[in-house]
Design an enzyme around this catalytic site. Structure first.
Site, PDB file in Angstrom:
ATOM      1  N   GLU A   1     -20.168  13.277  -1.556  1.00 41.59           N
ATOM      2  CA  GLU A   1     -20.832  14.420  -2.173  1.00 41.59           C
ATOM      3  C   GLU A   1     -19.749  15.451  -2.489  1.00 41.59           C
ATOM      4  OE1 GLU A   1     -23.894  16.369   0.137  1.00 41.59           O
ATOM      5  OE2 GLU A   1     -24.327  17.735  -1.520  1.00 41.59           O
TER       6      GLU A   1
ATOM      7  N   LYS B   1     -17.281  18.280   6.579  1.00 44.69           N
ATOM      8  CA  LYS B   1     -16.913  19.186   5.492  1.00 44.69           C
ATOM      9  C   LYS B   1     -17.477  20.582   5.716  1.00 44.69           C
ATOM     10  CE  LYS B   1     -18.289  16.115   2.556  1.00 44.69           C
ATOM     11  NZ  LYS B   1     -18.829  15.472   1.356  1.00 44.69           N
TER      12      LYS B   1
ATOM     13  N   ARG C   1     -18.993   6.042  12.333  1.00 45.51           N
ATOM     14  CA  ARG C   1     -18.128   7.105  11.802  1.00 45.51           C
ATOM     15  C   ARG C   1     -16.876   7.226  12.635  1.00 45.51           C
ATOM     16  NH1 ARG C   1     -21.192  10.734   8.830  1.00 45.51           N
ATOM     17  NH2 ARG C   1     -19.670  12.398   8.712  1.00 45.51           N
TER      18      ARG C   1
HETATM   19  P1  ATP Z   1     -19.432  15.442   6.030  1.00 49.58           P
HETATM   20  O1  ATP Z   1     -20.320  15.689   7.194  1.00 49.58           O
HETATM   21  O2  ATP Z   1     -18.006  15.664   6.343  1.00 49.58           O
HETATM   22  O3  ATP Z   1     -19.886  16.182   4.810  1.00 49.58           O
HETATM   23  P2  ATP Z   1     -20.638  13.190   4.824  1.00 49.58           P
HETATM   24  O4  ATP Z   1     -20.923  11.840   5.365  1.00 49.58           O
HETATM   25  O5  ATP Z   1     -21.814  14.059   4.554  1.00 49.58           O
HETATM   26  O6  ATP Z   1     -19.577  13.881   5.747  1.00 49.58           O
HETATM   27  P3  ATP Z   1     -20.016  12.329   2.190  1.00 49.58           P
HETATM   28  O7  ATP Z   1     -19.369  13.088   1.116  1.00 49.58           O
HETATM   29  O8  ATP Z   1     -21.432  12.000   2.012  1.00 49.58           O
HETATM   30  O9  ATP Z   1     -19.782  13.137   3.520  1.00 49.58           O
HETATM   31  O10 ATP Z   1     -19.166  11.034   2.546  1.00 49.58           O
HETATM   32  C1  ATP Z   1     -18.813  10.010   1.659  1.00 49.58           C
HETATM   33  C2  ATP Z   1     -18.675   8.744   2.422  1.00 49.58           C
HETATM   34  O11 ATP Z   1     -17.728   8.921   3.472  1.00 49.58           O
HETATM   35  C3  ATP Z   1     -19.985   8.351   3.061  1.00 49.58           C
HETATM   36  O12 ATP Z   1     -20.218   6.985   2.802  1.00 49.58           O
HETATM   37  C4  ATP Z   1     -19.783   8.622   4.514  1.00 49.58           C
HETATM   38  O13 ATP Z   1     -20.488   7.737   5.294  1.00 49.58           O
HETATM   39  C5  ATP Z   1     -18.276   8.479   4.684  1.00 49.58           C
HETATM   40  N1  ATP Z   1     -17.789   9.301   5.793  1.00 49.58           N
HETATM   41  C6  ATP Z   1     -17.888  10.636   5.934  1.00 49.58           C
HETATM   42  N2  ATP Z   1     -17.399  11.036   7.116  1.00 49.58           N
HETATM   43  C7  ATP Z   1     -16.986   9.927   7.763  1.00 49.58           C
HETATM   44  C8  ATP Z   1     -16.388   9.669   9.036  1.00 49.58           C
HETATM   45  N3  ATP Z   1     -16.146  10.651   9.909  1.00 49.58           N
HETATM   46  N4  ATP Z   1     -16.086   8.380   9.342  1.00 49.58           N
HETATM   47  C9  ATP Z   1     -16.332   7.390   8.474  1.00 49.58           C
HETATM   48  N5  ATP Z   1     -16.896   7.560   7.274  1.00 49.58           N
HETATM   49  C10 ATP Z   1     -17.222   8.808   6.903  1.00 49.58           C
HETATM   50 MG    MG Z   2     -22.272  16.162   4.564  1.00 46.20          MG
HETATM   51 MG    MG Z   3     -23.334  12.413   2.656  1.00 49.12          MG
END
Ligand code: ATP
Ligand code: MG
Ligand code: MG
Length: 551
Positions: free
Chosen positions: A32, A268, A258
């Site tokens: 995102e 983020k 994760r």
């Molecule tokens: P954040 O909480 O940091 O915003 P998110 O999962 O909401 O993390 P996204 O932008 O949706 O962020 O992430 C893109 C991809 O990266 C998704 O498929 C997510 O599962 C993966 N991802 C994000 N954080 C991690 C992590 N700590 N370990 C492994 N994969 C991750």
């Molecule tokens: Mg997020």
């Molecule tokens: Mg996400």
């Protein structure tokens, strides 16, 4: 890495391909664009792009941009830059969930026509109350049985902007008593009167993540949609949409754990708070666990990929020791970073028996074992700098540096002897008068007495004046955001030490930003890409030589 056993996703993919369930592996990395990528994302990037490469498939980069309130073009650009820097190439152009808004909207209408979606006028609070709990089934919305025609009309009017935000939503009609709460008539479209960074003012209704994600996977022909474990409970909904819509393909969702790192936050939202509240100076601050921060700090893409390989891929949640990341960083720099000398806290040394105004060029290896790295030219002059801490007036035998009346070797140069100390009126040492033995280049002194120590030095006449930034951990709590802790309270107040007036060997005038050097005896450093001038560069310490800041 070649001897490493296959992980569960490699096994699944291998059998899907060999048994013909899938003809070509297609994965996607779906960030995102609401912030910069961090080390957690690197795990997902290495996994998705790595699998595509391993199995001769492809990996898409798809911006999951269904929430215009939090998303920005700046983040889109940063994410592209970071994925490319990590060494991966996405298939074709970058894709956006918003590219599919027309199709998704038609599929919402399809569900309405099939009697599988309805416009609900419950407020968000009321809807929450109707949803029930884990222990209690939900209650049907009073709007659940609206006729198809009425739903089509209301959804058209929602789309035309006739209603206020929050006054109604489009919900899938599934089962308010389902044990899995995600199946209790989830919202699939909500009103948001907000411009979008890709679609402008075209829409005032936006699809939910759950409605958009699987259908976007289907449109792109994703075979294996890999996400993190918190989406396991969403899988029945993912599958329900795929089964109930005329989608062109049948992607399947798989989950993995994760990455959690100690002494670090990987979210983020939390990293954005550090930026917005001024704890760091931007997303790419070298203290940040973002890809751009690590890059500016001097970490290489190979080190990050190596780290992701080391941690592996499982379905078990665990916290990785940040020492493992540090190990991967140090290992890569040790093998590849050219050597250099930099004096952090200079002490002037005058070589009393060396001719005034003379400068000879000594050579030093670029790297102890890498012959392909060019040799360095080190000007040697009557005055040189050594580290203040490399001299003592008196010391015991354990101190293997320069002591008054004793000898030490200047690295890649001559043996010198400390003859006299010059002090200021406060009694502080401001200069050393030494004699140099010019018959010691690459050999022991003629008297056979070998000095015990070797110290680094820089010509005081020809050098680069620089600033050096020493970073420590951003947090001093091993788990800064676990439970109800406020992670901002465990920000390490001593996470940055700035040294000015440092003196580096002259070759470092040409150092490229972000390119790693080992400053001998001091650690790994790179020139900062943001601060410093051509005359006075800033060097960031990437990491110490040994586990100096592990536990
Ligand atoms: P954040 O909480 O940091 O915003 P998110 O999962 O909401 O993390 P996204 O932008 O949706 O962020 O992430 C893109 C991809 O990266 C998704 O498929 C997510 O599962 C993966 N991802 C994000 N954080 C991690 C992590 N700590 N370990 C492994 N994969 C991750
Ligand atoms: Mg997020
Ligand atoms: Mg996400």
């Amino acid at each position: 890495s070649e001897s490493k056993p296959a992980h569960f996703l490699q096994n699944i993919i291998r059998s899907d391909l060999s048994e013909g369930r899938v003809s070509q592996l297609t994965t996607r990395f779906p960030p995102e664009p609401n912030g910069y990528l961090h080390i957690g994302h690197a795990k997902s990037i290495c996994l998705n792009f790595g699998l595509a490469k391993e199995f001769g498939g492809q990996c898409n980069l798809r911006f999951d941009d269904t929430n215009p309130a939090k998303e920005e073009e700046e983040y889109v650009d940063a994410i592209k830059r970071d994925v490319a820097w990590l060494g991966f190439e996405w298939a074709g152009n970058a894709k956006y969930t918003s590219d599919y808004f027309d199709q998704l909207h038609q599929w919402a209408i399809h569900l309405i026509k099939e009697g599988k979606a309805y416009v609900c006028d419950l407020s968000p609070e009321e809807a929450r109350a109707y949803r029930g709990t884990l222990k209690e089934p939900g209650k049907n919305s009073p709007y659940r049985d609206r006729p198809v025609e009425e739903n089509l009309d209301l959804f058209a009017r929602m789309t035309a902007g006739e209603f206020n935000e929050g006054s109604c939503s489009l919900r899938a009609k599934i089962d308010m008593a389902a044990p899995n709460i995600n199946l209790r008539d989830p919202v699939i479209y909500r009103i948001k009167k907000m411009a979008h960074h890709q679609t402008g003012d075209k829409w005032c209704v936006y699809p939910s993540y759950d409605f958009a994600h699987g259908q976007s996977d289907a449109i792109e022909g994703i075979s294996h949609s890999i996400c993190t474990l918190e989406f396991e409970d969403h899988k029945p909904l993912y599958d329900w949409f795929i089964e109930n819509l005329p989608v062109p393909a049948r992607p399947r969702q798989y989950e993995f754990a994760r990455l959690h790192l100690n002494y670090t936050v990987v979210s983020k939202r939390k990293l954005k708070l550090l930026v917005d509240e001024g704890y760091v100076d931007g997303w790419d601050d070298p203290r940040m666990p973002t890809i751009s921060g690590l890059r500016r700090r001097g970490v290489t893409p190979a080190a990050i990929r190596q780290f992701c390989e080391m941690i592996g891929v499982t379905r078990a949640d665990s916290t990785v020791d940040v020492g493992m990341l540090e190990y991967a960083i140090r290992d890569d720099l040790d093998k590849n970073a050219p050597r250099a000398m930099c004096v952090m806290e200079p002490l002037k040394v005058t070589l009393t028996n060396y001719p005034e105004g003379e400068q000879e060029m000594l050579t030093a290896p670029g790297h102890p074992v890498r012959d392909d790295l060019p040799a360095r030219q080190l000007p040697f002059t009557k005055t040189v700098y050594i580290e203040q801490e490399d001299f003592r007036e008196e010391a015991n035998k354990k101190y293997k540096r320069l002591v008054l009346g004793k000898k030490v070797r200047l690295r890649n140069a001559y043996v010198i002897q400390a003859d006299e100390v010059v002090k200021n009126e406060k009694g502080e040492i401001v200069e050393l008068l030494c004699s140099v033995d010019l018959d010691t280049l690459g050999k022991d002194p003629a008297d056979g007495v070998k000095p015990k120590g070797v110290i680094h030095w820089v010509s005081a006449e020809t050098n680069v004046d620089c600033e050096v930034r020493l970073y420590d951990r951003l947090f001093n709590d091993e788990s800064p955001d676990v439970g109800d802790k406020n992670f901002l309270e465990s920000v390490n107040p001593d996470n940055l030490q700035v040294l000015t007036g440092c003196k580096a060997e002259i070759g470092l005038a040409e150092a490229e930003p972000e390119k790693g050097y080992q400053f001998e005896r001091n650690g790994y450093f790179c020139r900062d890409s943001k601060y410093g001038s051509p005359e006075t560069p800033v060097f960031n310490r990437t990491i110490g030589l040994r586990d100096s800041w592990a536990k």
